[in-house]
Design a protein around this motif. Structure first.
Motif, PDB file in Angstrom:
ATOM      1  N   ASP A  88     -44.008  81.358  33.778  1.00 26.88           N
ATOM      2  CA  ASP A  88     -44.566  82.525  34.469  1.00 26.88           C
ATOM      3  C   ASP A  88     -45.773  82.232  35.341  1.00 26.88           C
ATOM      4  N   ILE A 144     -47.942  87.312  30.489  1.00 26.84           N
ATOM      5  CA  ILE A 144     -47.867  85.962  31.060  1.00 26.84           C
ATOM      6  C   ILE A 144     -48.832  85.065  30.335  1.00 26.84           C
ATOM      7  N   LEU A 191     -52.824  81.026  36.865  1.00 24.74           N
ATOM      8  CA  LEU A 191     -52.623  79.781  37.598  1.00 24.74           C
ATOM      9  C   LEU A 191     -51.942  78.729  36.719  1.00 24.74           C
ATOM     10  N   PRO A 201     -35.915  73.054  39.012  1.00 26.79           N
ATOM     11  CA  PRO A 201     -36.508  71.861  38.401  1.00 26.79           C
ATOM     12  C   PRO A 201     -37.024  72.134  36.984  1.00 26.79           C
ATOM     13  N   LEU A 202     -37.626  73.306  36.785  1.00 29.36           N
ATOM     14  CA  LEU A 202     -38.161  73.626  35.460  1.00 29.36           C
ATOM     15  C   LEU A 202     -37.034  73.752  34.429  1.00 29.36           C
ATOM     16  N   ILE A 211     -48.383  80.005  38.045  1.00 27.95           N
ATOM     17  CA  ILE A 211     -48.224  79.366  39.348  1.00 27.95           C
ATOM     18  C   ILE A 211     -47.951  77.872  39.121  1.00 27.95           C
ATOM     19  N   ASP A 212     -48.666  77.314  38.117  1.00 29.46           N
ATOM     20  CA  ASP A 212     -48.462  75.909  37.782  1.00 29.46           C
ATOM     21  C   ASP A 212     -47.868  75.810  36.391  1.00 29.46           C
ATOM     22  N   ASN A 213     -46.586  75.457  36.300  1.00 30.70           N
ATOM     23  CA  ASN A 213     -45.901  75.435  35.003  1.00 30.70           C
ATOM     24  C   ASN A 213     -45.698  74.028  34.445  1.00 30.70           C
ATOM     25  N   THR A 214     -46.541  73.113  34.924  1.00 24.35           N
ATOM     26  CA  THR A 214     -46.433  71.738  34.434  1.00 24.35           C
ATOM     27  C   THR A 214     -46.548  71.718  32.915  1.00 24.35           C
ATOM     28  N   GLN A 227     -38.296  82.812  31.324  1.00 25.62           N
ATOM     29  CA  GLN A 227     -39.429  83.330  32.072  1.00 25.62           C
ATOM     30  C   GLN A 227     -39.343  84.861  31.966  1.00 25.62           C
ATOM     31  N   ARG A 228     -40.469  85.507  32.265  1.00 28.80           N
ATOM     32  CA  ARG A 228     -40.521  86.954  32.065  1.00 28.80           C
ATOM     33  C   ARG A 228     -39.583  87.680  32.995  1.00 28.80           C
ATOM     34  N   ILE A 247     -34.152  72.170  34.399  1.00 30.34           N
ATOM     35  CA  ILE A 247     -33.655  70.834  34.065  1.00 30.34           C
ATOM     36  C   ILE A 247     -34.657  70.109  33.188  1.00 30.34           C
ATOM     37  N   GLU A 248     -35.920  70.235  33.540  1.00 28.41           N
ATOM     38  CA  GLU A 248     -36.964  69.580  32.758  1.00 28.41           C
ATOM     39  C   GLU A 248     -36.949  70.077  31.315  1.00 28.41           C
TER      40      GLU A 248
END
Ligand SMILES: Nc1nc2c(ncn2[C@@H]2O[C@H](COP(=O)(O)OP(=O)(O)O)[C@@H](O)[C@H]2O)c(=O)[nH]1
Ligand SMILES: Nc1nc2c(ncn2[C@@H]2O[C@H](COP(=O)(O)OP(=O)(O)O)[C@@H](O)[C@H]2O)c(=O)[nH]1
Lengths: 309, 309
Positions: B109, B64, B77, B164-165, B111-114, B10-11, B167-168
């Motif tokens: 980076d 971003i 977002l 969580p990110l 809000i939603d990094n799915t 991530q930044r 590990i994913e």
């Protein structure tokens, strides 16, 4: 009287430590505080958090709002923000203060943090509503002012810019409570990086029309007080470090700080970080301004908007 | 020959700086590198990134992944991950190496990094497919091995747990390329915090059955080499600090590092951080192992899964 502090941070930015550094283990006044109370604060919050599994080494369940009542998501995919509060009594300037810290574990910790600000804004509104209701009572008592008097928002010290989530949160909250953003764990940044980062943050906040709490710049009778007030204002957002550990400084003094192989950073040293400014703003100097602005400006705005609907 | 390094972060975790510290401005060999090349790497990547507005102080657009071709979301977002690559030639142990760094700005980076890992896995697969196609040609040339030989994954130094990110991402990638997670900007952590954090990370990775690249622990003829190899392995995940600035150490030496009011951290000092271990693993000692494992294990696994469909 009451002081209610909302503390918002993603996990791992030193929030619990900073709460303790601000309120519990102040070396100067530790003898004046009852041990039961001074131990209380961040541990009370953590005690409430225990179901998050923070005290076990169980990985992703730790403190990321993995609470069954909100959702079944134990993978941390969706934002799950909890609101916890812990109250203690502290003595400041000879006055007894009933301090409540409202914590928001889970904010910013998930993979998808959409709307993670929402439960927090709901909480601020809830407390405004409680006050509104109590105002309408026949026998009203203003001892129970549960309104949020200030919001301490933790900025991750990337040295680049505010993140989208930071800006989104600040936009949602700055008109409802006194917003005090701080650069967390600022010992990761050199002096030069802090200067650049602060300038960029202020510019971004300006461009988004986000209002911060500003200590009043007037009404002082002496030059020194004016000077101090300017310094307090110019250093925002404060770059803070927290620690309740006592370490030995380079020149042999016992100080609160963090000891690295390459040196010792002192929390209460204004050449090392802005902690003392934050403490002055939040506790020793502008507590009353924070409460007043909440009561006379922010709450009034909420009330008139609500009653005119 | 080629070495292709995927870098995911991530930044703000010091990725560009670390790339430069690893490959460009090594004080020892700087005279041996052509200035044009040694300047090239992170700046080439940043040059590619220019459209992100990284070089302007324009807030949320900075780095971003606010790229028009992916989506219209300029609020940050939704995850918008770009894949950039920059190639340069470096000389190591007298061998000329064609190094490509594959960068992934935008990861983590928003809000939603799915699914922000998806474009990255697609890139790894794409490069495997390119190789598969070239293998099937009549006139094949293996000079262009574009497969990802290692993935450097940056862990935010929260001192708590993997997010969580994290590990994913590791789950999605560890069977496709040599995964080398590192604790970024480790100068934020005390020695004790690093020990605890490393232990927790390893435990979480184990529990999620995530395989890391392990330097081989055998086939050494002398005690010293065995010892060095163990040390290299035991210190994972490496806690690294990056810097290309030359500063003056406590005892007056010119070193690469970061200068704070409370002390100077030295990048190449193994008592300050694990940078030298990472450099050994990635460049001076196990480059060949990384390429071999990619070619003989990871690529073969991909190939047989693909051909058996
Ligand atoms: N570098 C640095 N580390 C800190 C600071 N404050 C706390 N920490 C460390 O960061 C880790 C997490 O702190 P904690 O207060 O539990 O963070 P929280 O998850 O935000 O409540 C602990 O290892 C602390 O010792 C700080 O100001 N600077
Ligand atoms: N404390 C600390 N700061 C670093 C480190 N590496 C880079 N930085 C600083 O972090 C900021 C961002 O670095 P950069 O390499 O641009 O990060 P990127 O966004 O991940 O590419 C810059 O101010 C760097 O000087 C490190 O190892 N430790």
């Amino acid at each position: 009287f009451n002081f209610n502090l909302l503390v918002v941070s993603q996990r791992g930015l030193g929030k619990s430590t900073l709460i303790n550094t601000l309120f519990n283990k102040d070396l100067d006044s530790i003898s004046g505080k009852s041990p039961a109370n001074s131990q209380a604060l961040a541990e009370k919050l953590e005690g409430v958090n225990l179901e998050d599994g923070e005290h076990g080494e169980n990985g992703t369940n730790g403190g990321i709002g993995n609470n069954e009542s909100n959702n079944n998501d134990s993978s941390g995919l969706h934002a799950s923000v909890k609101i916890n509060a812990a109250t203690t009594t502290i003595e400041e300037n000879g006055v007894n203060l009933r301090l409540t810290v409202v914590d928001t574990p889970g904010f910013g910790d998930a993979i998808d943090n959409t709307d993670s600000w929402k439960p927090i804004v709901d909480e601020i509104n809830l407390r405004f509503d409680q006050y509104l209701d109590s105002e309408n009572k026949i026998n009203r008592s203003f001892e129970d002012d549960n309104r949020i008097h200030a919001c301490l928002y933790f900025i991750e010290p990337t040295a680049h810019y505010l993140k989208p989530l930071d800006i989104e949160f600040c936009k949602q909250v700055h008109e409802k409570c006194n917003l005090i953003p701080i650069i967390a764990k600022s010992d990761i940044l050199t002096e030069e990086e802090i200067t650049v980062f602060k300038r960029r943050i202020k510019k971004q906040l300006d461009e988004a029309h986000i209002q911060l709490f500003q200590p009043p710049q007037y009404g002082f009778d002496d030059e020194e007080a004016i000077q101090a007030s300017h310094e307090l204002f110019d250093n925002m957002p404060y770059a803070v470090v927290g620690s309740t550990d006592v370490v030995v400084s380079k020149d042999g003094r016992q100080v609160r700080g963090r000891s690295y192989p390459w040196g010792v950073i002192e929390v209460d040293n204004s050449k090392h970080c802005d902690f003392v400014y934050l403490r002055d703003l939040l506790i020793s100097q502008y507590l009353e301004e924070l409460r007043e602005k909440t009561s006379k400006v922010l709450y009034e705005r909420y009330r008139s908007e609500k009653l005119s609907k």
